[in-house]
Design an enzyme around this catalytic site. Structure first.
Site, mmCIF file in Angstrom:
data_model
loop_
_atom_site.group_PDB
_atom_site.id
_atom_site.type_symbol
_atom_site.label_atom_id
_atom_site.label_comp_id
_atom_site.label_asym_id
_atom_site.label_seq_id
_atom_site.Cartn_x
_atom_site.Cartn_y
_atom_site.Cartn_z
ATOM 1 N N ALA A 1 -3.957 7.975 -4.626
ATOM 2 C CA ALA A 1 -2.604 7.481 -4.896
ATOM 3 C C ALA A 1 -2.755 6.024 -5.316
ATOM 4 O O ALA A 1 -3.149 5.170 -4.516
ATOM 5 C CB ALA A 1 -1.747 7.602 -3.644
ATOM 6 N N GLY B 1 0.819 -1.213 0.000
ATOM 7 C CA GLY B 1 0.000 0.000 0.000
ATOM 8 C C GLY B 1 0.847 1.253 0.000
ATOM 9 O O GLY B 1 2.057 1.190 -0.217
ATOM 10 N N ASN B 2 0.205 2.374 0.224
ATOM 11 C CA ASN B 2 0.950 3.638 0.326
ATOM 12 C C ASN B 2 0.349 4.469 1.446
ATOM 13 O O ASN B 2 -0.656 4.077 2.043
ATOM 14 C CB ASN B 2 0.948 4.375 -1.010
ATOM 15 C CG ASN B 2 -0.443 4.747 -1.451
ATOM 16 O OD1 ASN B 2 -1.087 5.609 -0.869
ATOM 17 N ND2 ASN B 2 -0.939 4.062 -2.480
ATOM 18 N N ARG B 3 0.969 5.605 1.734
ATOM 19 C CA ARG B 3 0.611 6.352 2.947
ATOM 20 C C ARG B 3 -0.473 7.401 2.734
ATOM 21 O O ARG B 3 -0.735 8.211 3.609
ATOM 22 C CB ARG B 3 1.876 6.982 3.537
ATOM 23 C CG ARG B 3 2.832 5.926 4.072
ATOM 24 C CD ARG B 3 4.153 6.526 4.530
ATOM 25 N NE ARG B 3 3.949 7.684 5.349
ATOM 26 C CZ ARG B 3 4.631 8.819 5.216
ATOM 27 N NH1 ARG B 3 5.563 8.926 4.296
ATOM 28 N NH2 ARG B 3 4.377 9.840 6.007
ATOM 29 N N SER B 4 -1.127 7.389 1.586
ATOM 30 C CA SER B 4 -2.172 8.395 1.356
ATOM 31 C C SER B 4 -3.368 8.151 2.294
ATOM 32 O O SER B 4 -3.857 7.031 2.402
ATOM 33 C CB SER B 4 -2.646 8.322 -0.098
ATOM 34 O OG SER B 4 -3.703 9.221 -0.282
#
Ligand code: C5P
Length: 407
Positions: free
Chosen positions: A283, A216-219
């Protein structure tokens, strides 16, 4: 200060004189967030607190955050006729939280405290954000008082449903500070997106590896959600596609929850054809694991190294731009770690050319920047890579500036 809105004497932009009325409910501590967001958005904030409010939140806190003296007493500053001066100078009055008691007093036009006087002496738009227990909110007295206030043009934001002060939950919770501020400032804005439908994607995709893990990502979804809220306040019909949002979506915004890029792609394919504007703030992962294990990947069977094979995801934005309906406006986002401003712009120009969107909102992200923060710094480029807008501030003020360009 600039133009005025028909029906209101207040200006629509720049530095506003905002009176924040704080009344005595447990949610008074959240007024600090409202004041802070207004100050960060560049406004001059004057707090008028009731005595009861000061039992819940300290005067020094309110003064430090508002950067101005807090007023409470009707009999202070009589020589400067303070009971009318504060209201006369206001461009906007926001009462947050508004207790059942204050709502009743406002409906009756009572002026037995400084807040009541301030509101009666003002021609500025009044916005109230009620907070109380569900029973009090549903009480016919409160229902009638709210109807009276609405009929006089007062804007009522919330209350939301959720956990209340005790163990109970229901309608009566103060709406989150950012949402109050966005809604309040929207009162001074023209409804310049009325009749338009806007699709916003927000959050960050998660690409599953197995039933319990993902890439995943931090958005957090804050910037996209701020755009959705601001667009709704400006009259647009808003659909939000939320990828793993970390924050609650307010009422009035249709939300489709998705997780992976392929799910996001399906949801966008469904919702985009009927949208006049599509804002791709999510994102989106560029790659996903080629295979998703049916059961948990175990270190006992993998040994010391685990190699993941990733495959490229479809570029939703590029696909959307290529197949857009006539007149549809498409906005992409680019979160970059490039610190050099010129190189950042060059990256942005190359990206918009590649993606084919009408606009690209470029922002820098890093370990402490951009993601999950309350503020953002962006540059908005048009198709030719020319800067059409630059903004720094809360995500809701940045949202407003992006919509100014689109509207
Ligand atoms: O190429 P990059 O990921 O930097 O592009 C960012 C923009 O493209 C964002 O608007 C994002 O929502 C969109 N995007 C997309 N599909 C992808 C990757 C990004 O729509 N697979």
């Amino acid at each position: 200060m600039s133009d005025t809105v028909p029906g209101h004497s207040g200006p629509v932009s720049d530095r506003l004189n905002v009176v924040v009325g704080v009344t005595g409910g447990i949610a008074a501590y959240k007024a600090v967030g409202v004041i802070r967001a207004l100050v960060l958005a560049g406004h001059d904030v004057h707090v008028v607190a009731t005595d009861a409010a000061l039992r819940f939140v300290g005067r020094p806190t309110l003064e430090a955050i508002s950067r101005n003296t807090v007023h409470t007493d009707l009999y202070e500053g009589v020589a400067e006729v303070r009971h009318v001066a504060i209201g006369q100078a206001a461009d906007l009055i926001v009462v947050a939280p508004a207790t059942a008691n204050t709502i009743a007093k406002l409906a009756a036009g009572l002026a037995d405290d400084l807040l009541g006087n301030t509101i009666l002496a003002s021609t500025a738009p009044v916005v109230i954000a009620p907070a109380m227990h569900t029973e009090m909110w549903r009480n016919p007295a409160t229902v009638a008082n709210i109807a009276i206030l609405k009929s006089r043009g007062v804007t009522v934001i919330g209350p939301a449903s959720g956990q209340l002060t005790g163990t109970d939950s229901g309608q009566g919770r103060l709406v989150e500070p950012d949402e109050i501020v966005a809604g309040a400032l929207a009162v001074l804005r023209p409804r310049d997106l009325a009749g338009r439908s806007i699709l916003v994607t927000a959050g960050g995709t998660r690409e599953p590896l197995d039933p319990v893990r993902f890439i995943g990502n931090r958005s957090s979804g804050r910037q996209g959600l701020a755009i959705a809220i601001a667009a709704a306040a400006r009259g647009a019909a808003v659909t939000l596609i939320g990828a793993n949002l970390e924050i609650a979506v307010p009422h009035g915004i249709t939300v489709l929850h998705v997780s992976s890029t392929l799910e996001l792609q399906d949801a966008v394919a469904l919702a985009a054809p009927s949208a006049d504007i599509v804002v791709m703030a999510a994102a989106v992962a560029d790659y996903r694991p080629e295979t998703v294990a049916d059961t948990k990947i175990k270190k006992e069977t993998q040994g010391d190294r685990l190699t993941l094979q990733l495959v490229k995801n479809p570029d939703i934005l590029a696909g959307l731009s290529a197949t857009r309906t006539a007149g549809q406006v498409i906005v992409g986002f680019a979160a970059e770690t490039e610190a050099d401003p010129q190189k950042l712009l060059d990256l942005g120009s190359a990206k918009i050319a590649r993606k084919g969107s009408d606009y690209l909102v470029v922002n820098t992200v890093g370990w402490t920047e951009g993601f999950a923060t309350e503020t953002n710094t962006v540059v908005m480029l048009d198709k030719a890579g020319v800067i059409v807008m630059e903004a720094t501030g809360t995500k809701s003020s940045v949202a407003g500036r992006i919509l100014d360009v689109l509207a």
